[in-house]
Design a protein around this motif. Structure first.
Motif, PDB file in Angstrom:
ATOM      1  N   PHE A  90       0.830  -1.202   0.000  1.00  0.00           N
ATOM      2  CA  PHE A  90       0.000   0.000   0.000  1.00  0.00           C
ATOM      3  C   PHE A  90       0.868   1.258   0.000  1.00  0.00           C
ATOM      4  N   VAL A  91       1.917   1.219   0.790  1.00  0.00           N
ATOM      5  CA  VAL A  91       2.815   2.363   0.858  1.00  0.00           C
ATOM      6  C   VAL A  91       4.150   1.971   0.237  1.00  0.00           C
ATOM      7  N   LYS A  92       4.614   2.748  -0.722  1.00  0.00           N
ATOM      8  CA  LYS A  92       5.924   2.450  -1.308  1.00  0.00           C
ATOM      9  C   LYS A  92       6.832   3.662  -1.171  1.00  0.00           C
ATOM     10  N   LEU A  93       8.023   3.404  -0.716  1.00  0.00           N
ATOM     11  CA  LEU A  93       9.006   4.476  -0.675  1.00  0.00           C
ATOM     12  C   LEU A  93       9.605   4.589  -2.065  1.00  0.00           C
ATOM     13  N   ILE A  94       9.470   5.769  -2.698  1.00  0.00           N
ATOM     14  CA  ILE A  94       9.994   5.860  -4.060  1.00  0.00           C
ATOM     15  C   ILE A  94      11.259   6.706  -4.141  1.00  0.00           C
ATOM     16  N   GLU A  95      11.517   7.511  -3.126  1.00  0.00           N
ATOM     17  CA  GLU A  95      12.739   8.298  -3.153  1.00  0.00           C
ATOM     18  C   GLU A  95      13.157   8.609  -1.725  1.00  0.00           C
ATOM     19  N   SER A  96      14.459   8.589  -1.478  1.00  0.00           N
ATOM     20  CA  SER A  96      14.934   8.866  -0.133  1.00  0.00           C
ATOM     21  C   SER A  96      16.235   9.664  -0.204  1.00  0.00           C
ATOM     22  N   VAL A  97      16.203  10.863   0.326  1.00  0.00           N
ATOM     23  CA  VAL A  97      17.398  11.709   0.308  1.00  0.00           C
ATOM     24  C   VAL A  97      17.785  12.063   1.731  1.00  0.00           C
ATOM     25  N   GLU A  98      19.028  11.928   2.055  1.00  0.00           N
ATOM     26  CA  GLU A  98      19.481  12.334   3.373  1.00  0.00           C
ATOM     27  C   GLU A  98      20.705  13.224   3.241  1.00  0.00           C
ATOM     28  N   LYS A  99      20.481  14.537   3.383  1.00  0.00           N
ATOM     29  CA  LYS A  99      21.614  15.453   3.353  1.00  0.00           C
ATOM     30  C   LYS A  99      21.836  15.934   4.770  1.00  0.00           C
ATOM     31  N   LYS A 100      22.840  16.760   4.926  1.00  0.00           N
ATOM     32  CA  LYS A 100      23.134  17.287   6.256  1.00  0.00           C
ATOM     33  C   LYS A 100      21.904  18.030   6.803  1.00  0.00           C
ATOM     34  N   ASN A 101      21.386  17.622   7.924  1.00  0.00           N
ATOM     35  CA  ASN A 101      20.235  18.249   8.586  1.00  0.00           C
ATOM     36  C   ASN A 101      18.926  18.196   7.802  1.00  0.00           C
ATOM     37  N   THR A 102      18.903  17.500   6.694  1.00  0.00           N
ATOM     38  CA  THR A 102      17.657  17.447   5.925  1.00  0.00           C
ATOM     39  C   THR A 102      17.330  16.008   5.532  1.00  0.00           C
ATOM     40  N   ILE A 103      16.073  15.660   5.721  1.00  0.00           N
ATOM     41  CA  ILE A 103      15.637  14.335   5.278  1.00  0.00           C
ATOM     42  C   ILE A 103      14.454  14.500   4.341  1.00  0.00           C
ATOM     43  N   ILE A 104      14.555  13.913   3.165  1.00  0.00           N
ATOM     44  CA  ILE A 104      13.434  13.972   2.224  1.00  0.00           C
ATOM     45  C   ILE A 104      13.005  12.550   1.878  1.00  0.00           C
ATOM     46  N   ARG A 105      11.719  12.289   2.038  1.00  0.00           N
ATOM     47  CA  ARG A 105      11.191  10.970   1.683  1.00  0.00           C
ATOM     48  C   ARG A 105       9.982  11.160   0.775  1.00  0.00           C
ATOM     49  N   LYS A 106       9.946  10.381  -0.289  1.00  0.00           N
ATOM     50  CA  LYS A 106       8.794  10.448  -1.181  1.00  0.00           C
ATOM     51  C   LYS A 106       8.094   9.091  -1.183  1.00  0.00           C
ATOM     52  N   PHE A 107       6.813   9.101  -0.841  1.00  0.00           N
ATOM     53  CA  PHE A 107       6.049   7.858  -0.771  1.00  0.00           C
ATOM     54  C   PHE A 107       4.924   7.857  -1.796  1.00  0.00           C
ATOM     55  N   HIS A 108       4.486   6.658  -2.136  1.00  0.00           N
ATOM     56  CA  HIS A 108       3.318   6.521  -2.994  1.00  0.00           C
ATOM     57  C   HIS A 108       2.193   5.852  -2.196  1.00  0.00           C
ATOM     58  N   ILE A 109       0.970   6.386  -2.295  1.00  0.00           N
ATOM     59  CA  ILE A 109      -0.170   5.807  -1.574  1.00  0.00           C
ATOM     60  C   ILE A 109      -1.228   5.360  -2.578  1.00  0.00           C
ATOM     61  N   ASP A 110      -1.790   4.179  -2.343  1.00  0.00           N
ATOM     62  CA  ASP A 110      -2.921   3.727  -3.161  1.00  0.00           C
ATOM     63  C   ASP A 110      -4.222   4.147  -2.503  1.00  0.00           C
ATOM     64  N   GLY A 111      -5.175   4.655  -3.290  1.00  0.00           N
ATOM     65  CA  GLY A 111      -6.469   5.024  -2.726  1.00  0.00           C
ATOM     66  C   GLY A 111      -7.342   3.803  -2.467  1.00  0.00           C
ATOM     67  N   GLN A 112      -8.403   3.995  -1.729  1.00  0.00           N
ATOM     68  CA  GLN A 112      -9.445   2.971  -1.510  1.00  0.00           C
ATOM     69  C   GLN A 112      -8.999   1.738  -0.717  1.00  0.00           C
ATOM     70  N   ASP A 113      -7.845   1.786  -0.084  1.00  0.00           N
ATOM     71  CA  ASP A 113      -7.394   0.626   0.693  1.00  0.00           C
ATOM     72  C   ASP A 113      -7.561   0.918   2.190  1.00  0.00           C
ATOM     73  N   PHE A 114      -8.790   0.708   2.666  1.00  0.00           N
ATOM     74  CA  PHE A 114      -9.098   1.112   4.038  1.00  0.00           C
ATOM     75  C   PHE A 114      -8.375   0.294   5.103  1.00  0.00           C
ATOM     76  N   SER A 115      -8.141  -0.987   4.782  1.00  0.00           N
ATOM     77  CA  SER A 115      -7.534  -1.817   5.816  1.00  0.00           C
ATOM     78  C   SER A 115      -6.105  -1.379   6.114  1.00  0.00           C
ATOM     79  N   ASN A 116      -5.469  -0.697   5.161  1.00  0.00           N
ATOM     80  CA  ASN A 116      -4.088  -0.265   5.386  1.00  0.00           C
ATOM     81  C   ASN A 116      -3.952   1.216   5.718  1.00  0.00           C
ATOM     82  N   SER A 117      -5.067   1.923   5.770  1.00  0.00           N
ATOM     83  CA  SER A 117      -4.962   3.361   5.961  1.00  0.00           C
ATOM     84  C   SER A 117      -4.356   3.684   7.319  1.00  0.00           C
TER      85      SER A 117
END
Lengths: 275, 179, 110
Positions: free
Chosen positions: A124-151
């Protein structure tokens, strides 16, 4: 059916999240893990069939280590401060197995490992990008709609990422509530979305960009109690219409733009107050 | 008599893993139970006074003491081997009579079992049993149901008792492979 | 969190009679001695043990419910005993570790 878990974990990461001691196999920390299994039954361990996995157990006997070896486990984690004897350690050394000790109980240990791996929770949740620079963390996730059991999975994960960085607990609470509401909006109304988390020492920013039906009147959607949720969704306890007002209440900045028939973009910011 | 003023709140301390060993004497037919911290039970038969003990079985379990969180009073439970839930297996058993009486109030009976034979080994005192009962009821935090703990002396025939013992099952079912 | 809500959201099978209960926390172990030592009143207990004496342990410390993971078949005698003592047994086809992820997802965290 049980889902296939695509783990992207190694022993070093597990050691970190569990604050575990590696008492055997210190040189094998970069070993990748194929799966995680939690059990205290020797017969059950013997029946497990995914090689290269890690076993979490509270049963600290040689029989467990032998059966884990026979089932091709790569590592064993003894929970709740259980300490293996010399015989167990020697057997593990001979068989090139890794042994870790943690003070966590089984539930805590499972949760921490699951949180450490963004692919492990579900598809349901996929990590598609992960950046870790000095003092900064960037994470990009993908979410599927209509999946209530995993919300709610993603906001739980965001909470855990922020906790690991060490932000103020009250700030984390505000961010996770807002992320949860944003996630729920995607699950209820959209087909799919990307969520970007950008956390640095000045501010935490969350951008949720969905592909869905869009909002025709943003001002109306901002009113307490307004909801387009269907009856089905209300039965599950969701769709109380508090989403956007709740994000507004908890965030320091909120920007919403939407195109009917295309999607909605929600940008929220939370200031980090320096002491 | 200062300490009796404390309304004790108990916690479990000194928890150690061990094995409950059961043996039977082939001369008199009596059953013996005791705790062992050894990894391997005594498989060989051995003589003790008039008895010739033969190993019947072992189960993995724990031993513990209770300590008051308020006044630090320590209550030792050396004579306690474990607790088992009465399932009402014997019409003539006093424990069953008690269960039938208390079941409508959702009060469940657990038997504190100790060392056997009863007449030859030291037994838990009524006061210790009452402390054990207090401890578990405190921990249960329930207003809807309670548990009552009784001595194994009350059991009609302990050798035929089908109460459900809290012990670790299937833990060590594997025989060590020979090298 | 309420038990019925958890059952619905995680699609758990109800193997015994069910009543509404408040769930406070999760406990995982396949050792009954561990339950007697460390489980807390109101916990949801995840295990693969299906023996009758799980009922004895769950009742002693007043657990909210037992969840048998891994599609393990529960013997009828265990279910009968549980019904008599108002112990709730649920079933899941997920492994213990997989079920934990779902529990976290609905907000049951340590």
């Amino acid at each position: 059916m049980a889902e296939e878990f695509r783990l992207n974990l190694n022993i070093k990461k597990i050691k970190e999240v569990l604050k575990a001691d590696v008492v055997q196999g210190k040189k094998l920390l970069s070993t990748k893990i194929n799966g995680v299994y939690a059990s205290d039954l020797v017969s059950d361990v013997l029946a497990y069939s995914k090689s290269g996995s890690v076993l979490l157990t509270g049963l600290c006997t040689k029989q467990v280590v032998i059966s884990a070896y026979l089932s091709l486990f790569k590592a064993i984690i003894f929970i709740r401060g259980k300490k293996p004897n010399k015989e167990i350690l020697e057997f593990a050394e001979e068989k090139n197995m890794i042994i870790l000790l943690t003070e966590n109980d089984m539930f805590e240990a499972c949760v921490k490992i699951a949180n450490a791996d963004s692919n492990s929770i579900s598809n349901f949740v996929k990590l598609i990008e992960s950046v870790e620079k000095k003092n900064t963390i960037i994470r990009k996730f993908h979410i599927d709609g209509q999946d209530f059991s995993n919300s709610g999975l993603l906001s739980t994960q965001i909470k855990s990422i922020l906790q690991n960085i060490g932000y103020d607990p009250y700030l984390i609470k505000r961010v996770s509530i807002s992320a949860y509401e944003g996630e729920m909006n995607v699950v209820m109304h959209a087909k799919e979305a990307n969520l970007i988390l950008n956390a640095n020492e000045k501010e935490i920013q969350i951008i949720i960009d969905d592909r869905g039906k869009g909002i025709s009147d943003i001002e109306l959607a901002m009113q307490k109690g307004y909801s387009t949720a269907t009856e089905d969704q209300r039965v599950l306890g969701f769709g109380s219409g508090m989403g956007l007002p709740n994000i507004k209440k908890n965030s320091d900045e909120l920007k919403i733009s939407s195109e009917v028939g295309a999607g909605t973009k929600v940008e929220m910011k939370f200031y980090v107050i320096q002491e | 008599m200062h300490e009796e003023k404390c309304s004790h709140i108990w916690e479990m301390v000194d928890v150690i893993p061990c094995f409950i060993i059961t043996e039977k004497c082939y001369h008199c037919g009596k059953i013996a139970t005791y705790f062992s911290t050894e990894h391997t039970p005594p498989i060989e038969e051995y003589r003790e006074g008039v008895h010739l003990w033969n190993f019947m079985g072992s189960a993995q379990s724990i031993k513990f003491n209770l300590k008051c969180t308020k006044c630090d009073k320590l209550e030792k439970f050396d004579e306690l081997l474990g607790v088992m839930m009465c399932t009402g297996c014997d019409e003539k058993c006093e424990v069953n009579v008690l269960l039938k009486k208390l079941e409508p109030k959702r009060t469940w009976i657990y038997v504190a079992f100790g060392y056997l034979p009863i007449d030859e080994k030291k037994q838990l005192s009524p006061k210790q049993i009452s402390i054990l009962e207090d401890y578990f009821n405190q921990r249960r935090k329930s207003s809807k149901s309670t548990i009552k703990i009784v001595s194994h002396k009350l059991v009609n025939n302990i050798a035929n008792c089908y109460a459900e013992i809290i012990k670790d099952v299937d833990m060590l079912c594997l025989t060590l492979p020979e090298k | 969190m309420q038990l019925i809500e958890i059952i619905e959201k995680l699609n758990l099978k109800t193997l015994t009679n069910v009543e509404e209960r408040n769930v406070e926390g999760v406990f995982i172990s396949d050792m009954l001695s561990d339950v007697m030592t460390n489980a807390k009143s109101g916990n949801l207990w995840l295990t693969i043990q299906t023996h009758k004496n799980t009922v004895s342990a769950a009742n002693l410390v007043n657990l909210a419910a037992i969840v048998i993971t891994h599609e393990k078949e529960v013997p009828q005698e265990t279910i009968d005993l549980a019904n008599r003592f108002y112990v709730i047994i649920l079933g899941s086809d997920l492994s213990t570790y997989e079920l934990v992820s779902k529990l976290v997802g609905i907000g049951l965290t340590p």
